[in-house]
Design an enzyme around this catalytic site. Structure first.
Site, PDB file in Angstrom:
ATOM      1  N   ASP A 166      40.032  31.321  37.731  1.00 38.71           N
ATOM      2  CA  ASP A 166      40.006  30.894  39.128  1.00 38.71           C
ATOM      3  C   ASP A 166      38.916  29.846  39.338  1.00 38.71           C
ATOM      4  OD1 ASP A 166      40.635  31.361  42.055  1.00 38.71           O
ATOM      5  OD2 ASP A 166      38.521  31.962  42.036  1.00 38.71           O
ATOM      6  N   GLU A 189      42.551  27.003  36.573  1.00 38.24           N
ATOM      7  CA  GLU A 189      42.844  26.456  37.890  1.00 38.24           C
ATOM      8  C   GLU A 189      41.870  25.285  38.034  1.00 38.24           C
ATOM      9  OE1 GLU A 189      43.366  27.925  42.487  1.00 38.24           O
ATOM     10  OE2 GLU A 189      41.568  28.561  41.420  1.00 38.24           O
TER      11      GLU A 189
END
Length: 706
Positions: A342, A378
């Site tokens: 993330d 990401e």
């Protein structure tokens, strides 16, 4: 109680069959106490007197798995110097393998008094906070083997442990929403029949429900609020939280592996649940705030490139050690098959700017364990220069946000050149070829947990996040969505038919694109969140997947279509090439045709002006199955059927001419204008030069057998 000196490594609580070694790092602490917590509310306190290289440690014979514990750190409370030690706060072990309980949001878990942030709060937090747990590391893995699915054979399915399983009608009530549910035959059967190879789980590291959300009657449903990087989230365990969550998670991984399904974790190493300087003192802040977090020029405040209040200090050796130890633990002990990072751009901020040569990437590159599993970035954060799609090192794959945006724009009829769509369809060579990466570096997706579901993408022009309690201010405003003429649910048969067609267009485009496709859970049968594009706080039926019942024809049609496209991809290597197209005949093959060719709807080869037309929405693509340049696993040539891809993203029907020099006879195998999307049995046959009419916003796939 006997207290032996113990060892500095490994950090955390390590049970060896006779007792437990405790070791914890703090550069700033003057003294650290280990608190053993008992079920009657009492505590046994042991000072960790042995210190080596800022690691304090002790071995306690007889301390067994299931023992709850925490640390109290005596040291400076000097916010102006970046230090926030407070022995009144019971702290979680950063290396805890399991966590028991939940937080009760009382002022006692904060290091200051509400309304008086400059005043230190010395109330004991133990009655209100979570505790670490000693775990038993032993587990019978049997003959478990990691599937090690090659990227070119990978189909990723992003799912939430609770959201996927909470409403499944075949699951026992006591298992719904748990790790055990993932191992249930009903879930595994669905995944295997769908054809996915890899289950990507949204955060399962121990996380915290934010104070603000709890007060509002909401919850941190998504889980991007980690407090324990080694501990499986205890609320997803059906057996208990005294270490049982570890066994239950391992059992789920073992069952999924037996079905040939990989498990990837969505991990949040960019920040912790302690928030900014006004956040609670739960672990890292009380142990050594200045070592764990990036601080501003004014050391009272945290730097924040994550939008959550803090960012981990990625240049500190103990932070890097923590992350690498955590990654290795999940691979070696929990046997997961990879990670999706993330806000991975934050991990590259060694100083201020994003640096692809940062220490973190160096460590991953040379690590013999972590470098061998799937690593997905990401590739952005909220800091300056944070959008880094295409800029991660060669070992990494990336969520390709440009793929998502381009495909959405094409099918909703927004200006987007065919040149850009062509690049996304063929693996985004403009992003990945220059640094030696391949099409498989691109993780392609149209939807994910963050944003509209697939059904909502074609049903809403605007977000509808009122249930989140922020007056619809939260969530992305620019969704690249189109409601097909009516906002929200509709009984109009024409609107419903168009929406179904658009969903089939998105699924078909995704699964015939080069790269690695990712589906979002429930999109295969068109689940909705009522237009909420930011359901991070909705731990309820709005966000839980509603499984289709036998009378839901639209959902079942969508499920059948998605299955058919996944299996079409799996059966045909021309859709999952490991090298970029050359745009010319391939040396060493017996085909004089180019490996890929591009045509207008009229069947003529594309020219430069055709590529750059901003409002063009029609295209024919030839994929040559006899011109696949990469060899098979034993060096053998790979050949496949050839395909024509016909795209009509226009708002009106268009005639398409089948190119005359690339095959005499073709068979229609996908037609998104049909309610079923895939012609049953042998689809219609067409000849070179035939003219086909594609209805507005539809596509066809034509197959030419070898």
């Amino acid at each position: 109680m006997q207290v032996w000196p113990g060892q500095t490594y490994p950090l955390g609580a390590t049970y060896d069959g006779a007792g437990t070694n405790f070791a914890v790092f703090s550069e700033v602490a003057n003294r650290i106490e280990l608190c053993l917590l008992h079920d009657d509310g009492s505590q046994t306190t042991v000072e960790l007197r042995e210190t080596d290289a800022f690691v304090r440690h002790a071995y306690l014979p007889g301390v067994m798995p299931g023992q709850r514990y925490g640390f109290r750190v005596h040291g400076p409370y000097a916010p102006e110097q970046g230090h926030r030690c407070n022995s009144a706060k019971l702290l979680l072990d950063p290396y805890a393998k399991a966590v028991s309980g939940q937080i009760t949001w009382d002022e006692a878990v904060y290091g200051y008094h509400f309304g008086r942030p400059e005043r230190r709060n010395d109330r004991d937090s133990a009655p209100y906070t979570m505790s670490s747990v000693v775990v038993n590391p032993y587990f019978d893995w049997g003959d478990d083997r990691p599937p090690r699915t090659d990227y070119h054979r990978t189909v990723i399915y992003e799912a939430h442990v609770k959201g996927l399983t909470m409403r499944h009608p075949k699951l026992p009530a006591e298992l719904r929403g748990t790790y055990a549910a993932l191992a249930h035959p009903a879930i595994i059967e669905h995944l295997t029949e769908l054809g996915v190879t890899t289950l990507e789980l949204m955060p399962v590291h121990q996380f915290v429900n934010d104070h603000r959300l709890t007060d509002a009657g909401l919850a941190n449903y998504w889980g991007y609020n980690t407090i324990g990087f080694f501990a499986p989230h205890n609320a997803y365990a059906s057996w208990g939280d005294r270490g049982q969550q570890v066994l239950e998670f391992k059992s789920a991984v073992r069952a999924l592996h037996q079905a040939g399904i990989e498990v990837i974790l969505d991990v949040v190493y960019n920040h912790t649940a302690e928030g900014n300087h006004l956040g609670p003192t739960l672990s890292f802040r009380g142990l050594d705030n200045a070592s764990y977090y990036r601080l501003g020029d004014d050391l009272r405040y945290h730097m924040d490139t994550t939008g959550t209040g803090n960012s981990l200090l990625m240049r500190h050796p103990h932070v890097l050690q923590l992350i690498m130890d955590s990654l290795r633990y999940w691979v070696t002990e929990m046997r997961v098959d990879g990670f999706r990072f993330d806000l991975a751009a934050t991990l590259a901020r060694q100083f201020h700017e994003v640096d692809r040569l940062s220490s973190f990437f160096d460590l991953v590159q040379q690590d013999p364990v972590v470098s061998r599993v799937k690593l997905i970035a990401e590739p952005w954060d909220v800091g300056e220069g944070g959008y880094q799609v295409g800029n991660f090192p060669p070992l990494w794959t990336e969520w390709n946000g440009k793929y998502r945006d381009t495909v959405r724009d094409l099918w909703r009829g927004e200006p987007r050149t065919l040149a850009e769509f062509g690049s996304r369809l063929t693996g985004s060579s403009d992003l990945y070829q220059s640094d030696g990466r391949r099409p498989l570096a691109s993780i392609n997706f149209v939807t994910c947990h963050d944003g509209f579901t697939l059904r909502d993408l074609v049903s809403y022009d605007e977000k509808h996040n009122e249930a989140n309690g922020e007056d619809n201010r939260d969530g992305e405003n620019h969704n690249r969505s189109w409601n097909c003429g009516t906002e929200g649910e509709s009984d109009d048969p024409q609107v419903r038919a168009l929406r179904e067609r658009q969903m089939r267009n998105f699924i078909a485009t995704l699964l015939i694109s080069q790269g690695v496709p990712m589906l979002s859970h429930g999109d295969e049968f068109a689940r909705t969140q009522g237009g909420n594009n930011n359901a991070y706080c909705q731990d309820n039926e709005l966000a839980w997947v509603r499984w289709p019942d036998p009378a839901d024809d639209e959902a079942l049609r969508m499920l059948d279509f998605t299955r058919a496209l996944v299996w079409l991809r799996r059966d045909h290597p021309v859709f999952r090439r490991r090298r970029f197209f050359h745009g010319r005949p391939v040396e060493g093959t017996h085909d004089e045709l180019s490996d890929i060719a591009w045509f207008t709807a009229g069947g003529t080869e594309m020219r430069q002006r055709d590529w750059q037309a901003a409002h063009a929405g029609s295209l024919i693509v030839f994929l040559n199955g006899n011109a696949i340049s990469e060899p098979g696993p034993r060096g053998e040539p790979i050949s496949d059927d050839s395909f024509l891809l016909l795209f009509n993203a226009d708002s009106k029907p268009l005639g398409f001419t089948v190119p005359v020099d690339h095959g005499k006879q073709w068979q229609i195998v996908v037609d998104t204008a049909r309610p079923d999307g895939v012609p049953p049995g042998s689809g219609p046959r067409v000849q070179a030069g035939d003219r086909l009419t594609l209805v507005d916003r539809s596509m066809m796939v034509l197959q030419r057998p070898t």
